[in-house]
Enzyme design. Structure first.
Site, PDB file in Angstrom:
ATOM      1  N   SER A   1     -20.680 -35.492  44.475  1.00  0.00           N
ATOM      2  CA  SER A   1     -19.169 -35.570  43.744  1.00  0.00           C
ATOM      3  C   SER A   1     -18.295 -34.785  44.861  1.00  0.00           C
ATOM      4  O   SER A   1     -18.286 -33.861  45.246  1.00  0.00           O
ATOM      5  CB  SER A   1     -19.621 -34.931  42.193  1.00  0.00           C
ATOM      6  OG  SER A   1     -17.872 -34.296  41.515  1.00  0.00           O
ATOM      7  N   ARG A   2     -17.158 -35.602  44.996  1.00  0.00           N
ATOM      8  CA  ARG A   2     -16.476 -34.884  46.317  1.00  0.00           C
ATOM      9  C   ARG A   2     -15.853 -34.157  45.486  1.00  0.00           C
ATOM     10  O   ARG A   2     -15.236 -33.929  46.198  1.00  0.00           O
ATOM     11  CB  ARG A   2     -15.735 -35.899  47.483  1.00  0.00           C
ATOM     12  CG  ARG A   2     -16.678 -36.778  47.897  1.00  0.00           C
ATOM     13  CD  ARG A   2     -16.537 -38.005  49.348  1.00  0.00           C
ATOM     14  NE  ARG A   2     -15.868 -39.119  48.631  1.00  0.00           N
ATOM     15  CZ  ARG A   2     -17.342 -40.160  48.638  1.00  0.00           C
ATOM     16  NH1 ARG A   2     -18.274 -39.638  48.838  1.00  0.00           N
ATOM     17  NH2 ARG A   2     -16.804 -41.649  48.334  1.00  0.00           N
TER      18      ARG A   2
END
Ligand code: ATP
Ligand code: MG
Length: 497
Positions: free
Chosen positions: A362-363
Site C-alpha cells: 500500500s503506497r
C-alpha cells in the site's frame, strides 16, 4: 431599412438558426445489429452523446465516423429497425443520483431492479467526467479500516486511496471487498458495490450477506449481469462512480468496489469488435489502459476548501494462473496506489485470506494507519518475510540454533493469527491488541492449533470487560495506553491458564 440593419438582422437569424439546429439534428438508423446502430445524418454528434430512438430507447455514440455514427443501444434493441428516426440530445449520458439510492439495487442506468419501486432522485450526474485536478485534492490521511487483520496491519488503506485486489478465480477477492463494506457500519462511509458481468445467483448471495450483516442500508449495488449484453457491463463502473461522486461532493466519504475490471475490459472488447474497431492487439491494450485510468483517477480525497469528501476505490482484477504481468493487471497496478495479491496456493494451504504479503503493498495508506496499529505491526511485514525465507530453508536443516528456532516459532504464530474467516471483520482496537500480543510474545506459549481458540476467547474478554482500553487504543498510542493493554493481556493470561 438600412443595409446595415439588414445585415445585423440576418446575422442574428443565422446565429439563432445554428443554436436551434444543433439540438434538433435528426438522423436515420441505416443499420442495426447486435445492439449497435449505425446512424447517418448526425454531423455534429459528440462522443458519449445520448441519442434518442423511437419507443423511448436510447443509444450512446461511441464511434464518430466521416458519414455515420456508431452507437450502442442501451437495453432491448429488438424493436429498432432500419429507417428509424434518431435524434441528438446534446447531453452526455447521465444517470439519476441521490441519497434514496442507498439500500437499493440498480442497473447502470439508475433504474431499480430490486422490485422495491421507483427511486426519487436528487438530480442527475454525468457518467463520465474529468477527474479532480491536483490542487483540488489533499493527501490521504484518514484510515479506511477493512476489518481484516492482515490488511489493516500490513497493507493499510486510507480514505481516497485506490487499492487493487488481484488474484486468480476463487481466491477470496469478493470476500475481502464485501468484508470491507460490512466493516463500514457506523463509520459514516457510503458504499457502492459494482458487480460487472457476474451471475445473478452470485450477486444475490452477496446482497444477502450484506443484508444479514446490516450493511445494505448504507450501500448501493449497481448490477450489470452477464446476460444483459456488453453495453451495460461497460457502463456499470462509470455509473457507480457517478453515484459515489454525489456523496463525495456532499463532503462524505464513499467506498466503491469494481468487481471486476477484467470482465469490464472483456465487455469493452466485445463492444469494440461490434463497433468494428480494429481488432489488432495494438489498439486494444492502449484503449483499456485509458479506460481504466480515466475511471480510477476519479477516486480522490477532496481538499478542505472543497469541503473534503472522498472516494476510496477497490478495483478487482482476476488473473490467469497467477500471472500479474499480463497487460490488464500491469495496467491497473500502475494506476492504483498498491495491490493486495491473493494466491491459490496459499488459499489451498488454508492461509485465508490468501494474501501474499511479499507481493502486496500500500503506497499511501501508511500515513493514514491508526497509531496503535502502526506501533503494534511495525516491522511485521519484514519479520514475516524473514520467517517465510527461514521456513523454506529450515525444511532441509536437521538441527537449528535457539535463535532460529525462536524466529520460526514466532513466525508460525503470526501466520496463524493473521488467518480470518469470511464476513467477520474485527474492530480496529481489537485488531491492534491481537497483533500487539502476537508480536510481543504473548502467544509464544500457546500451541499452534490452539491459537484460533485463544483469539476467540481474547476477543470475548476484551469486548466484555475492556471496552475502555479498546477505545483508548483506537484513539491513540503512548506508554500509558501500552501499559493498559499489557495489564489486560496479563489479566487474560491469568484467567485463561
Ligand atoms: P471468483 O473468482 O469466483 O469471483 P473470488 O476470488 O471473488 O471468486 P470469493 O467468492 O470471495 O472468491 O471466495 C471464494 C470462496 O472462498 C467462497 O466460498 C468463500 O466463502 C471462501 N473464502 C473466501 N475468503 C475466505 C476466508 N477468509 N476464510 C475462509 N473461506 C474463505
Ligand atoms: Mg468474486
Amino acid at each position: 431599412m438600412s443595409a446595415q440593419f439588414l445585415i445585423k438582422n440576418l446575422k442574428e437569424k443565422i446565429m439563432n438558426f445554428e443554436a436551434v439546429s444543433d439540438v434538433t439534428e435528426v438522423g436515420q438508423v441505416v443499420d442495426i445489429r447486435d445492439g449497435i446502430a449505425r446512424i447517418s445524418g448526425l454531423k455534429n454528434c459528440f462522443m458519449s452523446e445520448m441519442i434518442e430512438l423511437p419507443g423511448g430507447s436510447s443509444a450512446i455514440a461511441l464511434n464518430l465516423e466521416a458519414d455515420s455514427v456508431g452507437a450502442v443501444v442501451l437495453g432491448d434493441f429488438g424493436n429498432i429497425k432500419e429507417g428509424d428516426v434518431a435524434k441528438r440530445t446534446g447531453k452526455v449520458l447521465s444517470l439519476p443520483v441521490g441519497k434514496n439510492f442507498l439500500g437499493r439495487v440498480i442497473d447502470p442506468l439508475g433504474l431499480p431492479i430490486d422490485g422495491k419501486g421507483a427511486i426519487k432522485n436528487d438530480g442527475e450526474y454525468p457518467m463520465e467526467r474529468p477527474a479532480l485536478g491536483v490542487i483540488d485534492r489533499q493527501t490521504v490521511n484518514q484510515s479506511l479500516q477493512t476489518g481484516i487483520k492482515s490488511i489493516d496491519a500490513m497493507i493499510p488503506i486510507g480514505r481516497g486511496q485506490r487499492e487493487l485486489i488481484i488474484g486468480d478465480r476463487q481466491t477470496g477477492k469478493t470476500t475481502i471487498a464485501l468484508d470491507t463494506i460490512i466493516n463500514q457500519k457506523g463509520q459514516g462511509v457510503v458504499c457502492v458495490y459494482v458487480a460487472i458481468g457476474q451471475k445473478k445467483s452470485k450477486i444475490a448471495r452477496a446482497i444477502k450477506t450484506l443484508e444479514d450483516k446490516g450493511a445494505m442500508n448504507y450501500t448501493i449495488v449497481v448490477f450489470a449481469g452477464a446476460s444483459e449484453g456488453p453495453a451495460l457491463s461497460f457502463l456499470a463502473p462509470y455509473a457507480g462512480t457517478a453515484m459515489a461522486e454525489y456523496f463525495m461532493e456532499k463532503g462524505k466519504d464513499a467506498l466503491i468496489i469494481y468487481d471486476d475490471l477484467s470482465k469490464h475490459a472483456a465487455s469493452y472488447r466485445e463492444l469494440s469488435l461490434l463497433l468494428r474497431r480494429p481488432s489488432g492487439r495494438e489498439a486494444y491494450p492502449g484503449d483499456v489502459f485509458y479506460l481504466h485510468s480515466r475511471l480510477l483517477e476519479r477516486g480522490a480525497r477532496r481538499s478542505k476548501e472543497l469541503g473534503g469528501g472522498s472516494i476510496t476505490a477497490l478495483p478487482i482484477i482476476e488473473t490467469q494462473a497467477g500471472d500479474i504481468s499480463a497487460y490488464i493487471p500491469t495496467n491497473v497496478i500502475s494506476i492504483t496506489d498498491g495491490q493486495i495479491f491473493l494466491e491459490t496456493d496459499l488459499f489451498n494451504k488454508g492461509v485465508r485470506p490468501a494474501i501474499n504479503v511479499g507481493l502486496s503493498v500500500s503506497r499511501v495508506g501508511g500515513s493514514a494507519q491508526i497509531k496503535s496499529m502502526k506501533k503494534a505491526a511495525g516491522k511485521m511485514k519484514l519479520d514475516l518475510a524473514q520467517y517465510l525465507e527461514l521456513e523454506a530453508f529450515s525444511q532441509f536443516a536437521s538441527d537449528m540454533d535457539a535463535e532460529t528456532k525462536k524466529t520460526l516459532e514466532r513466525g508460525k504464530r503470526i501466520m496463524e493469527i493473521l488467518k480470518q474467516g469470511p464476513n467477520s471483520p474485527i474492530r480496529a482496537g481489537l485488531q491492534a491488541a491481537i497483533i500487539y500480543a502476537a508480536n510481543n510474545g504473548y502467544l509464544d506459549a500457546v500451541e499452534i492449533d490452539k491459537i484460533a481458540e485463544w483469539e476467540e476467547k481474547f476477543k470475548d474478554f476484551m469486548a466484555g470487560s475492556k471496552e475502555e482500553v479498546l477505545k483508548e487504543v483506537e484513539k491513540s498510542w503512548d506508554e500509558q495506553i501500552e501499559k493498559l493493554l499489557k495489564d489486560a493481556l496479563e489479566e487474560f493470561k491469568q484467567i485463561n491458564s
